[in-house]
Motif scaffolding. Structure first.
Motif, PDB file in Angstrom:
ATOM      1  N   PRO A 259      17.303 -21.716  -2.701  1.00  0.00           N
ATOM      2  CA  PRO A 259      16.812 -23.059  -2.374  1.00  0.00           C
ATOM      3  C   PRO A 259      16.780 -23.989  -3.588  1.00  0.00           C
ATOM      4  CG  PRO A 259      15.447 -21.387  -1.328  1.00  0.00           C
ATOM      5  CD  PRO A 259      16.369 -20.663  -2.265  1.00  0.00           C
ATOM      6  N   LYS A 260      16.494 -23.441  -4.773  1.00  0.00           N
ATOM      7  CA  LYS A 260      16.409 -24.229  -5.995  1.00  0.00           C
ATOM      8  C   LYS A 260      17.552 -23.829  -6.929  1.00  0.00           C
ATOM      9  CE  LYS A 260      11.329 -24.390  -5.864  1.00  0.00           C
ATOM     10  NZ  LYS A 260      10.096 -24.026  -6.619  1.00  0.00           N
ATOM     11  N   TYR A 261      18.324 -24.807  -7.351  1.00  0.00           N
ATOM     12  CA  TYR A 261      19.433 -24.548  -8.270  1.00  0.00           C
ATOM     13  C   TYR A 261      18.973 -23.809  -9.516  1.00  0.00           C
ATOM     14  CZ  TYR A 261      23.274 -25.717 -11.502  1.00  0.00           C
ATOM     15  OH  TYR A 261      24.297 -25.678 -12.410  1.00  0.00           O
ATOM     16  N   GLN A 262      17.841 -24.231 -10.077  1.00  0.00           N
ATOM     17  CA  GLN A 262      17.367 -23.715 -11.351  1.00  0.00           C
ATOM     18  C   GLN A 262      16.943 -22.255 -11.297  1.00  0.00           C
ATOM     19  OE1 GLN A 262      16.020 -26.135  -9.532  1.00  0.00           O
ATOM     20  NE2 GLN A 262      13.782 -26.169  -9.592  1.00  0.00           N
ATOM     21  N   ALA A 268      12.473 -14.699 -13.694  1.00  0.00           N
ATOM     22  CA  ALA A 268      11.517 -14.331 -12.643  1.00  0.00           C
ATOM     23  C   ALA A 268      12.142 -14.381 -11.256  1.00  0.00           C
ATOM     24  CB  ALA A 268      10.306 -15.262 -12.697  1.00  0.00           C
ATOM     25  N   GLN A 269      13.356 -14.931 -11.139  1.00  0.00           N
ATOM     26  CA  GLN A 269      13.986 -15.121  -9.833  1.00  0.00           C
ATOM     27  C   GLN A 269      15.317 -14.359  -9.709  1.00  0.00           C
ATOM     28  OE1 GLN A 269      12.298 -16.748  -7.537  1.00  0.00           O
ATOM     29  NE2 GLN A 269      10.701 -17.381  -8.958  1.00  0.00           N
ATOM     30  N   LYS A 270      15.523 -13.346 -10.509  1.00  0.00           N
ATOM     31  CA  LYS A 270      16.829 -12.694 -10.513  1.00  0.00           C
ATOM     32  C   LYS A 270      16.972 -11.694  -9.373  1.00  0.00           C
ATOM     33  CE  LYS A 270      15.395  -9.540 -14.237  1.00  0.00           C
ATOM     34  NZ  LYS A 270      15.650  -9.209 -15.664  1.00  0.00           N
ATOM     35  N   ASN A 271      18.231 -11.333  -9.119  1.00  0.00           N
ATOM     36  CA  ASN A 271      18.596 -10.371  -8.075  1.00  0.00           C
ATOM     37  C   ASN A 271      18.180 -10.842  -6.682  1.00  0.00           C
ATOM     38  OD1 ASN A 271      19.753  -8.492  -9.925  1.00  0.00           O
ATOM     39  ND2 ASN A 271      17.694  -7.817 -10.479  1.00  0.00           N
ATOM     40  N   TYR A 404      14.314 -19.311 -21.621  1.00  0.00           N
ATOM     41  CA  TYR A 404      13.191 -18.752 -20.851  1.00  0.00           C
ATOM     42  C   TYR A 404      12.036 -19.745 -20.839  1.00  0.00           C
ATOM     43  CZ  TYR A 404      12.265 -17.426 -25.713  1.00  0.00           C
ATOM     44  OH  TYR A 404      12.116 -17.446 -27.080  1.00  0.00           O
ATOM     45  N   TRP A 405      11.173 -19.619 -19.835  1.00  0.00           N
ATOM     46  CA  TRP A 405      10.039 -20.529 -19.681  1.00  0.00           C
ATOM     47  C   TRP A 405       8.901 -20.144 -20.628  1.00  0.00           C
ATOM     48  CZ3 TRP A 405       9.466 -24.590 -15.938  1.00  0.00           C
ATOM     49  CH2 TRP A 405      10.597 -24.777 -15.128  1.00  0.00           C
ATOM     50  N   SER A 417      13.602  -9.243 -32.813  1.00  0.00           N
ATOM     51  CA  SER A 417      14.625  -9.452 -33.829  1.00  0.00           C
ATOM     52  C   SER A 417      14.473 -10.846 -34.414  1.00  0.00           C
ATOM     53  CB  SER A 417      16.020  -9.267 -33.216  1.00  0.00           C
ATOM     54  OG  SER A 417      17.022  -9.324 -34.195  1.00  0.00           O
ATOM     55  N   TRP A 418      15.419 -11.246 -35.268  1.00  0.00           N
ATOM     56  CA  TRP A 418      15.328 -12.536 -35.947  1.00  0.00           C
ATOM     57  C   TRP A 418      15.659 -13.706 -35.033  1.00  0.00           C
ATOM     58  CZ3 TRP A 418      20.175 -14.670 -35.789  1.00  0.00           C
ATOM     59  CH2 TRP A 418      21.254 -13.777 -35.666  1.00  0.00           C
ATOM     60  N   ALA A 419      16.190 -13.419 -33.857  1.00  0.00           N
ATOM     61  CA  ALA A 419      16.437 -14.455 -32.847  1.00  0.00           C
ATOM     62  C   ALA A 419      16.096 -13.855 -31.494  1.00  0.00           C
ATOM     63  CB  ALA A 419      17.885 -14.925 -32.895  1.00  0.00           C
ATOM     64  N   PRO A 420      15.776 -14.686 -30.516  1.00  0.00           N
ATOM     65  CA  PRO A 420      15.287 -14.142 -29.253  1.00  0.00           C
ATOM     66  C   PRO A 420      16.361 -13.456 -28.412  1.00  0.00           C
ATOM     67  CG  PRO A 420      14.695 -16.464 -29.517  1.00  0.00           C
ATOM     68  CD  PRO A 420      15.722 -16.151 -30.535  1.00  0.00           C
ATOM     69  N   GLY A 421      15.922 -12.514 -27.625  1.00  0.00           N
ATOM     70  CA  GLY A 421      16.696 -12.012 -26.502  1.00  0.00           C
ATOM     71  C   GLY A 421      16.003 -12.457 -25.229  1.00  0.00           C
ATOM     72  N   THR A 422      16.724 -12.516 -24.130  1.00  0.00           N
ATOM     73  CA  THR A 422      16.110 -12.946 -22.876  1.00  0.00           C
ATOM     74  C   THR A 422      16.384 -11.936 -21.766  1.00  0.00           C
ATOM     75  OG1 THR A 422      17.943 -14.141 -21.832  1.00  0.00           O
ATOM     76  CG2 THR A 422      16.745 -15.290 -23.566  1.00  0.00           C
ATOM     77  N   ALA A 423      15.532 -11.984 -20.775  1.00  0.00           N
ATOM     78  CA  ALA A 423      15.687 -11.126 -19.603  1.00  0.00           C
ATOM     79  C   ALA A 423      16.405 -11.845 -18.473  1.00  0.00           C
ATOM     80  CB  ALA A 423      14.317 -10.649 -19.125  1.00  0.00           C
TER      81      ALA A 423
END
Length: 592
Positions: A259-262, A268-271, A404-405, A417-423
């Motif tokens: 319903p939401k493009y974003q 939090a909205q995966k799969n 990420y939010w 680490s020295w830079a972020p990773g995201t889920a």
């Protein structure tokens, strides 16, 4: 239903026991170490090998020189080379990307070798699964053998698809190849890729117990995509029809647009229903390792910001301009660069700047392009120049789909680490992509009404107010929520009845191609689309001419037809495959 992903800590144990060769050639065979063939020829052994084949999907730690060289979302090879974005940062940082951006990169550019090695490592792992499955004689059912075989062939098809669209003529090595070192890259491998996805489609179940595993419908979508790349439009349409009408996710959700493009870019909205095939990412899962998150994009956060690093992957001005709409809310397919969207180039963050609230815009811009004065998720209004490493070099914009939010960062970002990773999962194929590929197949066969229907379905979702960005209720406390006031003048509409018929086949295709640019921007597709459509030369040279008037990073670039549609075969691989002065690998045209 569980989410299927891999733990790289566990994989260290698995592949430490298997002891894959550390040599650099894609032709190097694995040397089996402390685990014997007998131990691997069990259900547990095959399952572990299959997990390893999935683990190579992210390209990190499987042959790449760094996390980003072989990033699975193709941000360098698909989006930067395709004009969605510029390298960003500054000119001296990661200079190997600079030449890719302006189509001057040669065979010795190490980025190409990293991508090649990462893909062939995945192929090697899939082939190892296929080698050992027939050797399992007990404790496994025939149905399980078929499922594991089909998953391995799906993965092999994916890895070869990556190589094919990158390098075109690549060697086909499978589990039956007696002497991989003798294999040449003188044959088109599309038929082999077709066969892998066809087998997977015919033999995988519709659902899986773990959502990250490939299912029948992911294989079907990939097969249809393969047909599309081969210009087999009738065959592609047949499969797309089935996928759209019957397809479900691995966890049993009917394929549909969210319903939401974003929500496609929110961990939090995966799969959910739009995810056809995604590479699973996780953070803060107790393993204390950033490698379970998406590290391929760790450079791609605003500079000097809450994300720390590193100012790469800046959306182009050309891309931002593309989201302008006309008086009817339709895209300006031709002439979208006639007016440059107001931006803060040359304006310091402590100087006054008011974002444009009059120009009509497709709302997808503000989920794709971070621009000054517009809410940057819940991190506050984008401050402009202070978040850009060198605005005069690469422009005023920041990437956004990978962010990420703030409210959920403790759960969905990894800061080890020295830079972020995201889920945030990497969407290899999502349902909007399927609809637009299906529209293309329909238009190529002059089924223009059906093509328009698919495009309008995508545009209708973007037009929903819930897919828009809104101003903050309290700008000083952005996590407090949003108002009902749109952040910009969003104006978007579906094509009116008969519009594609009036445009004719070529006009309809141009509209479809542009819709892919808007919907899938910054998702790693653009360069490969332009190349397969045969319009890369005129499109990218026009992009360079426009963009180069504003920023110096792309100046001097030139796309050469019949050369730059594909990247060069890595010189390192040619050298490694040379015996008695003769290499089994032939360089792509124009790169000798």
């Amino acid at each position: 239903m569980k989410t299927f992903r891999f733990s790289k800590i566990a994989l260290v144990a698995i592949f430490g026991l298997i002891s894959y060769s550390c040599k650099e050639s894609f032709l190097d065979k694995p040397a089996l170490g402390s685990l014997s063939d007998a131990q691997l020829s069990t259900k547990a052994g095959v399952q572990s090998l299959l997990v390893g084949a999935y683990a190579a999907l992210d390209g990190n730690g499987v042959g790449a020189a760094s996390a980003w060289d072989a990033a699975a979302d193709n941000w360098i090879y698909g989006s930067i080379a395709g004009g969605d974005a510029k390298k960003g940062s500054d000119g001296a940082d990661q200079p190997g990307i600079n030449s890719i951006m302006i189509y001057s990169a040669g065979p010795s550019n190490g980025f190409f070798n990293s991508k090649w090695r990462a893909a062939y490592e995945g192929i090697n792992r899939a082939n190892t699964v296929l080698k050992f499955i027939p050797l399992v004689t007990s404790g496994i059912t025939d149905a399980e053998k078929t499922d594991y075989t089909a998953q391995a062939r799906f993965l092999r098809g994916h890895y070869y698809s990556e190589l094919k669209k990158m390098f075109n003529m690549v060697p086909w090595v499978d589990e039956t190849t007696p002497d991989p070192a003798a294999v040449k890259n003188d044959a088109d491998i599309w038929a082999n890729i077709e066969a892998d996805f066809k087998f997977a489609m015919d033999n995988l179940p519709a659902t899986q117990a773990e959502v990250g595993r490939a299912n029948k419908w992911a294989a079907a979508a990939y097969l249809a995509k393969t047909f599309l790349y081969e210009k087999k439009y009738s065959e592609a349409k047949t499969i797309f029809d089935q996928v759209i009408a019957q397809g479900v996710t691995s966890n049993g959700l009917k394929y549909d647009l969210l319903p939401k493009y974003q929500d496609n870019f929110d961990a939090a909205q995966k799969n959910l229903a739009e995810s056809v095939f995604a590479i699973q990412m996780a953070a803060n899962d107790g393993t204390n390792t950033i490698d379970n998150a998406n590290t391929g994009g760790m450079l791609n956060f605003p500079y000097n910001s809450p994300f720390r690093c590193c100012g790469f992957y800046q959306p182009s001005l050309d891309l931002a301009n593309s989201f302008q709409t006309d008086a009817n809310g339709l895209p300006k397919v031709d002439g979208y660069n006639a007016t440059t969207l107001k931006n803060d180039m040359g304006i310091k963050s402590d100087a006054a700047f008011a974002p444009d609230v009059t120009t009509a815009l497709d709302p997808r811009i503000d989920w794709t392009v971070g621009r000054r004065g517009i809410p940057f998720l819940d991190w506050g209004n984008h401050p402009g120049q202070s978040w850009i490493r060198d605005q005069s070099y690469a422009g005023p914009y920041s990437p956004k789909k990978n962010i990420y939010w703030q409210a959920t960062q403790d759960k969905y970002s990894d800061q080890h680490s020295w830079a972020p990773g995201t889920a945030i999962n990497i969407q290899v194929i999502r349902f909007a992509d399927v609809l637009l590929m299906a529209a293309e197949a329909e238009a190529q066969q002059n089924n223009l009404a059906k093509a328009q229907e698919y495009v309008n379905r995508v545009r209708a979702r973007a037009a929903k107010p819930e897919s828009w960005v809104y101003t903050y209720a309290d700008p000083a406390k952005p996590m407090g929520g949003f108002t009902k006031t749109p952040a910009a003048n969003y104006k978007i509409a579906q094509y009116p009845a008969g519009a594609f018929a009036a445009k004719g086949k070529e006009g309809a295709l141009a509209a479809i191609y542009f819709e892919r640019k808007l919907e899938l921007a910054m998702e790693g597709h653009r360069f490969f689309d332009l190349s397969r459509w045969g319009i890369a030369e005129q499109t990218l040279n026009a992009y360079i001419a426009f963009e180069g008037k504003i920023t110096p990073d792309v100046r001097g670039g030139k796309f050469l037809k019949n050369v730059n549609e594909y990247f060069p075969i890595p010189q390192r691989q040619i050298d490694l495959s040379t015996k008695n002065g003769v290499s089994s690998l032939k360089q792509n045209p124009g790169y000798q």
